[in-house]
Design an enzyme around this catalytic site. Structure first.
Site, PDB file in Angstrom:
ATOM      1  N   TYR A   1       0.835  -1.259   0.026  1.00  0.00           N
ATOM      2  CA  TYR A   1       0.010  -0.060   0.090  1.00  0.00           C
ATOM      3  C   TYR A   1       0.952   1.268  -0.024  1.00  0.00           C
ATOM      4  O   TYR A   1       1.636   1.483   0.808  1.00  0.00           O
ATOM      5  CB  TYR A   1      -0.760  -0.002   1.067  1.00  0.00           C
ATOM      6  CG  TYR A   1      -1.662   1.362   1.094  1.00  0.00           C
ATOM      7  CD1 TYR A   1      -2.862   1.352   0.573  1.00  0.00           C
ATOM      8  CD2 TYR A   1      -1.557   2.447   1.963  1.00  0.00           C
ATOM      9  CE1 TYR A   1      -3.616   2.608   0.452  1.00  0.00           C
ATOM     10  CE2 TYR A   1      -2.147   3.469   2.065  1.00  0.00           C
ATOM     11  CZ  TYR A   1      -3.254   3.832   1.349  1.00  0.00           C
ATOM     12  OH  TYR A   1      -3.978   4.695   1.191  1.00  0.00           O
ATOM     13  N   TYR A   2       0.495   1.867  -0.944  1.00  0.00           N
ATOM     14  CA  TYR A   2       1.544   3.648  -1.019  1.00  0.00           C
ATOM     15  C   TYR A   2       0.633   4.658  -1.190  1.00  0.00           C
ATOM     16  O   TYR A   2       0.733   5.597  -0.695  1.00  0.00           O
ATOM     17  CB  TYR A   2       2.479   3.392  -2.204  1.00  0.00           C
ATOM     18  CG  TYR A   2       3.478   2.240  -2.204  1.00  0.00           C
ATOM     19  CD1 TYR A   2       4.558   2.638  -1.205  1.00  0.00           C
ATOM     20  CD2 TYR A   2       3.407   1.237  -2.884  1.00  0.00           C
ATOM     21  CE1 TYR A   2       5.430   1.515  -1.236  1.00  0.00           C
ATOM     22  CE2 TYR A   2       4.354   0.003  -2.786  1.00  0.00           C
ATOM     23  CZ  TYR A   2       5.561   0.400  -1.708  1.00  0.00           C
ATOM     24  OH  TYR A   2       6.651  -0.708  -1.672  1.00  0.00           O
TER      25      TYR A   2
ATOM     26  N   VAL B   1       2.773  -5.869   3.646  1.00  0.00           N
ATOM     27  CA  VAL B   1       4.178  -6.471   3.489  1.00  0.00           C
ATOM     28  C   VAL B   1       5.024  -5.262   2.480  1.00  0.00           C
ATOM     29  O   VAL B   1       6.191  -5.425   2.330  1.00  0.00           O
ATOM     30  CB  VAL B   1       4.198  -7.728   2.711  1.00  0.00           C
ATOM     31  CG1 VAL B   1       3.720  -8.976   3.662  1.00  0.00           C
ATOM     32  CG2 VAL B   1       3.669  -7.740   1.380  1.00  0.00           C
ATOM     33  N   GLU B   2       4.377  -4.202   2.247  1.00  0.00           N
ATOM     34  CA  GLU B   2       5.052  -3.129   1.550  1.00  0.00           C
ATOM     35  C   GLU B   2       4.241  -1.958   1.886  1.00  0.00           C
ATOM     36  O   GLU B   2       3.181  -1.716   1.767  1.00  0.00           O
ATOM     37  CB  GLU B   2       5.108  -3.256  -0.032  1.00  0.00           C
ATOM     38  CG  GLU B   2       6.209  -4.174  -0.361  1.00  0.00           C
ATOM     39  CD  GLU B   2       6.718  -3.981  -1.869  1.00  0.00           C
ATOM     40  OE1 GLU B   2       6.398  -2.792  -2.402  1.00  0.00           O
ATOM     41  OE2 GLU B   2       6.558  -5.082  -2.551  1.00  0.00           O
ATOM     42  N   ASN B   3       4.917  -0.879   2.516  1.00  0.00           N
ATOM     43  CA  ASN B   3       4.316   0.743   2.740  1.00  0.00           C
ATOM     44  C   ASN B   3       5.724   1.371   2.994  1.00  0.00           C
ATOM     45  O   ASN B   3       6.409   1.058   3.913  1.00  0.00           O
ATOM     46  CB  ASN B   3       3.457   0.482   3.638  1.00  0.00           C
ATOM     47  CG  ASN B   3       3.116   1.920   4.255  1.00  0.00           C
ATOM     48  OD1 ASN B   3       3.073   2.276   5.284  1.00  0.00           O
ATOM     49  ND2 ASN B   3       2.503   2.680   3.309  1.00  0.00           N
TER      50      ASN B   3
END
Length: 464
Positions: free
Chosen positions: A299-300, A360-362
């Protein structure tokens, strides 16, 4: 609630092709990432003797992982998301036997993590596949690639069954719609039908990997990985609301198949309306019934959707081809910053699937500059991460089951989109620039100490 659950996994996430370097060392073969020197949206460039690219060395994690893992442990990481480079295990992709040197490398990496009590979360395929499978078979356009991937997955499950209990199949699997070479090994000129056929083969391969993981490592959990592309209607005009529903379904479809085990009706209609014929066999339908244990996602940012053609035309002129949200600020790269969107997305996914979620991504990419004392004063990154983690805590309070949070790029790395080192995400600064100059020395940014405190206090130090 002021703190996170005791079993919440804290850490960071990296990808082999963006940190390891050593691109031909110990028998490794060429990957699709190796022939995309300008990043996932760049052209394919055949390698020739003596050429070089920024990813060939990257940040040299291949040789420096003990030093980096020690720094992650100092921050208090309980989890590190890494990926295995498929081409270290099967250099061309179609070999019968794996490359022992590649297998041995990841043994050492996982042992090092274990020595620091850090749980590995391992992605099988993170934005790369063997270039040999693209050249000889047509990448995921070929049904044969399913067999090669299953062989690879079973090989690493059997090898690391005592060391790795958390797995992911394909990184941001829905990205294939925007970058087909990176996602499925197809040229950018491929038709929608060709891309969806390749995606179908990948979805079958993902399900077969889930089945294999459950057989080989019964106490493991394996998830999928989505690019969390939450879209809002720009207005409350019913047509905009419907358009936003359709845009969200374009990526939720991947989750629907991997979590529910079958193609949803709206996707079958999409295929009919667009004249797309996907070859789906009875064996495929049976395979797809092996569903994931949890959902992981990146999530960006969020975007807006409208049926206003003039606004859509203007949006195509910006980097992301998204209609901007007038209520949000943007990063240096034009990515709109929306912490509340993360809480919304967590609730949307929980309501839709009722499966545990893992962020798992931010993270925030920025042009960090060390001050006179050599320290990066990255208050902007601290602010970004603080505000997003506060919303994660709110979602947990809403009743959403969240397994953990691994920030993207706990250490500076080569960005995926344009293969830049100047777009920095890390808590740890790496002395290397876009031209490859620098000592590769590591140093702690201000955010390093901030994140260490967040982990130590289980989130109680966050500022709401």
């Amino acid at each position: 609630m002021k703190t996170f659950p005791d079993d919440f996994l804290w850490g960071g996430a990296v990808a082999a092709n963006q940190v390891e370097g050593a691109y031909l060392e110990d028998g490794k073969g060429l990957s699709t990432s190796d022939v995309q020197p300008q990043g996932v949206f760049g052209p394919v460039v055949e390698r020739v003797a003596g050429d070089s690219g920024i990813k060939d060395v990257a940040i040299d994690f291949y040789h420096r992982y003990p030093e980096d893992i020690k720094l992650f442990a100092e921050m208090g990481f309980s989890c590190l998301r890494v990926s295995i480079a498929w081409t270290r295990i099967f250099p061309n992709g179609d070999e019968q036997a794996p490359n022992e040197a590649g297998l041995a490398y990841y043994d050492k990496l996982f042992d090092e993590l274990a020595a620091h009590n850090i749980t590995p979360l391992v992605t099988l395929s993170h934005y790369e596949m063997p270039w040999g499978l693209v050249k000889q078979y047509g990448g995921w356009g070929s049904r044969q690639t399913i067999t090669f991937f299953e062989r690879y997955a079973r090989t690493v499950f059997a090898r690391y069954r005592e060391k790795v209990k958390l797995w992911l199949t394909f990184n941001e699997i829905n990205m294939s719609l925007h970058a087909p070479m990176t996602g499925v090994g197809l040229p950018e000129t491929s038709s929608k039908g060709e891309v969806y056929q390749a995606i179908h083969h990948q979805l079958v391969a993902s399900a077969l990997a889930v089945k294999a993981c459950h057989e080989i490592i019964p106490d493991a959990r394996i998830g999928n990985m989505l690019l969390g592309g939450l879209m809002y209607p720009l207005t409350c005009k019913p047509e905009d609301v419907l358009e936003a529903l359709q845009e969200n379904r374009a990526w939720q479809f991947f989750g629907d198949v991997q979590c529910r085990g079958a193609y949803p009706g709206y996707m079958l209609r999409f295929f009919r309306d667009n004249g797309i014929q996907v070859d789906i066999t009875d064996a495929d339908r049976e395979a797809l019934k092996s569903t994931v244990d949890f959902i992981s996602f990146s999530y960006y940012m969020t975007g807006c959707v409208t049926t206003d053609e003039e606004l859509n035309h203007q949006a195509r002129g910006n980097i992301l081809s998204m209609v901007p949200n007038p209520h949000l600020a943007s990063s240096e790269w034009g990515w709109q910053i929306d912490p509340v969107g993360l809480r919304t997305l967590l609730n949307v996914l929980w309501d839709r699937y009722q499966k545990p979620l893992f962020i798992v991504e931010n993270g925030l990419g920025a042009k960090d500059k060390p001050d006179a004392d050599g320290v990066v004063q990255d208050d902007y990154r601290i602010s970004y991460l603080n505000d997003h983690l506060v919303q994660v805590r709110e979602a947990i309070d809403d009743g959403v089951e969240v397994m953990g949070y691994t920030s993207w790029g706990p250490i500076d790395l080569v960005s995926a989109s344009k293969a830049e080192l100047s777009k920095r995400y890390g808590f740890i600064y790496v002395d290397r620039d876009d031209s490859g100059k620098g000592t590769l020395a590591r140093s702690r940014k201000k955010s390093f100490h901030w994140y260490k405190e967040v982990i130590a206090t289980k989130g109680a130090s966050l500022k709401a």
